[in-house]
Design an enzyme around this catalytic site. Structure first.
Site, mmCIF file in Angstrom:
data_model
loop_
_atom_site.group_PDB
_atom_site.id
_atom_site.type_symbol
_atom_site.label_atom_id
_atom_site.label_comp_id
_atom_site.label_asym_id
_atom_site.label_seq_id
_atom_site.Cartn_x
_atom_site.Cartn_y
_atom_site.Cartn_z
ATOM 1 N N GLU A 169 -6.288 -19.486 5.127
ATOM 2 C CA GLU A 169 -7.189 -19.134 4.019
ATOM 3 C C GLU A 169 -7.563 -20.713 3.321
ATOM 4 O O GLU A 169 -7.079 -20.976 1.678
ATOM 5 C CB GLU A 169 -6.253 -18.418 2.432
ATOM 6 C CG GLU A 169 -6.482 -17.397 3.499
ATOM 7 C CD GLU A 169 -5.196 -16.239 2.391
ATOM 8 O OE1 GLU A 169 -5.431 -15.138 2.512
ATOM 9 O OE2 GLU A 169 -4.483 -16.743 1.722
ATOM 10 N N GLU A 351 -3.997 -10.992 8.324
ATOM 11 C CA GLU A 351 -3.415 -10.783 6.932
ATOM 12 C C GLU A 351 -3.771 -8.981 6.665
ATOM 13 O O GLU A 351 -5.054 -9.258 5.845
ATOM 14 C CB GLU A 351 -3.044 -11.547 5.960
ATOM 15 C CG GLU A 351 -2.646 -12.595 6.597
ATOM 16 C CD GLU A 351 -2.168 -13.275 5.301
ATOM 17 O OE1 GLU A 351 -2.306 -13.674 4.035
ATOM 18 O OE2 GLU A 351 -1.925 -14.584 5.121
#
Length: 452
Positions: A169, A351
């Site tokens: 991320e 995720e």
């Protein structure tokens, strides 16, 4: 239980769980580990809820064997973790810390002994403070520092680890850390944000090359957040703000890394930071796309913000998790299909999960039915995306354990396992037992002749 997933290929499909170093390891001053930018950030009053820190977190540094036993009980085939850069290189560069390297030797060997494949992420936000003091990601040399670190990790563990992610991320760590000031290092500076964005992309490309050189048979990707971006209102200003958020949040990193360009709404802003061969250095061949997804996000215009937008609110009546995140499984299906169409790579969902504020009930259990319902719905959406052509090859739940959740400290809990922080006792939630049975059911499902 959700329905079985005939469209998801069983052979080779990875059911897993994810964590990250700073969120679970603790032991921040043990065995030669240096401080990270998050150690510093947590000590600035008002930056983290309750003044929480990752000093102890889940004490995974000492309890990793217990946590691997939990994973084995779940039956997962893969575990995504991150290496703490300041644990293995306390100064970020120079002499490695043998004690820190040895910890990951023990972790990797124990995972393999349990029949669990290690998925190693090089960077999940914990930059060594020693490098931050030299300019950190705002310094172009950071790409060289990161490549050297990647080479060290590849040489040390590449005989046992083949799955590597460069970054987790990067849009979140840069936008929140340099644009909104919420995360470490806590800046609100447009030049720093854009400079950091490009340097992390350069670091990704350099790390891919370093891993290829160090690890025979490496399978390399990067992990990107992807969420539908929607305007808080129907105004033109909010729609334009949403286009900017989408460009930065969803595309600034994967477009540069895979397609070799920055998306139109921000390309002009990025131009001053590029040298002639940079995009070729960023766009190095990778093997898979790591996708993190939770739910849609919203934007509103804010001329005072560094990129011209601020975080917006979802409409009233929107289905939300207990911590207020928008729930929309159909958006997950659409994002999987969009990623497949845009980038053409195999997808691993690294995720996905449900956050809550939880406590043990009178019987000592966590009956987290809402998390189970969320996971069942999102896995069902994954099934639909696969049926429509998305090449999804794995699904990892965030998270194995309740852990340090950045600016929210220990308030929010995403784990399949409840952590009683004062005692470090691990308590299996109902969702833990659900996921274990789900994985067993997938293993029992008859193999279709049409499956690879």
């Amino acid at each position: 239980m959700p329905p079985s997933l005939p469209a998801v290929p069983r052979r080779g499909f990875v059911w897993g769980v994810s964590t990250s170093s700073y969120q679970i390891e603790g032991a921040v001053e043990e065995d030669g580990r240096g401080p990270s930018i998050w150690d510093t950030h947590c000590r600035i009053p008002g930056r983290v809820a309750n003044g929480d820190t990752g000093d102890i977190a889940c004490d995974h540094y000492h309890r990793y064997a217990e946590d691997i036993a939990l994973m084995r009980e779940l039956g997962v085939g893969g575990y995504r973790f991150s290496v703490a850069w300041p644990r293995v290189l306390p100064q970020g560069r120079g002499k490695p810390n043998e004690a820190g390297l040895a910890f990951y030797d023990r972790l990797i060997d124990a995972l393999l002994g349990a029949g669990i494949e290690p998925w190693l992420c090089l960077y999940h936000w914990d930059l060594p403070q020693a490098l931050e003091d030299q300019g950190g990601w705002t310094c172009r040399d950071s790409a060289i520092w990161f490549a050297d670190y990647a080479a060290l990790i590849g040489r040390r563990y590449g005989d046992r680890v083949k799955r590597f992610a460069t970054f987790n991320e990067p849009a979140v760590s840069t936008l929140f850390g340099y644009g909104f000031g919420w995360n470490a290092p806590g800046l609100r500076d447009l030049d720093a944000l854009l400079r950091t964005t490009h340097h992390i992309n350069l670091a990704h490309g350099a790390a891919v090359d370093a891993l290829r050189a160090a690890v025979s048979g490496a399978s390399i990707g990067a992990i990107h957040n992807r969420q539908p971006c929607r305007p808080e209102s129907g105004s033109r200003a909010d729609r334009e703000a949403t286009a900017l958020l989408d460009a930065y949040w969803n595309r600034a990193f994967p477009d540069a890394q895979i397609l070799g360009c920055y998306p139109d709404p921000m390309a002009e802003r990025m131009a001053p930071y590029l040298q002639s061969s940079d995009l070729a250095r960023v766009q190095r061949p990778i093997d898979w796309f790591g996708l993190n997804h939770y739910g849609p996000i919203y934007a509103k215009a804010d001329p005072s913000a560094v990129l011209g937008f601020a975080w917006g609110s979802a409409p009233n009546g929107t289905l939300r998790s207990e911590i207020g995140w928008h729930i929309e499984p159909a958006a997950f299906e659409r994002e999987l299909l969009a990623v497949q169409q845009a980038y053409g790579l195999p997808i691993y969902v690294m995720e996905n999960g449900y956050g809550a504020r939880e406590a043990l009930d009178a019987s000592g259990r966590i009956p987290d039915r809402k998390r189970i319902d969320y996971l069942a719905a999102y896995i069902g959406a994954l099934q639909q995306a696969v049926a429509k052509g998305a090449d999804v090859r794995g699904y990892f739940i965030w998270s194995l354990l309740d852990n340090f959740e950045w600016g929210n400290g220990y308030n929010d809990r995403f784990g399949l396992v409840y952590v009683d922080y004062p005692t470090q006792r691990r308590i299996r939630k109902d969702s833990f037992h659900w996921y274990a049975e789900f994985i067993r059911a997938q293993a029992r499902r008859p193999q279709s002749s049409a499956e690879p």
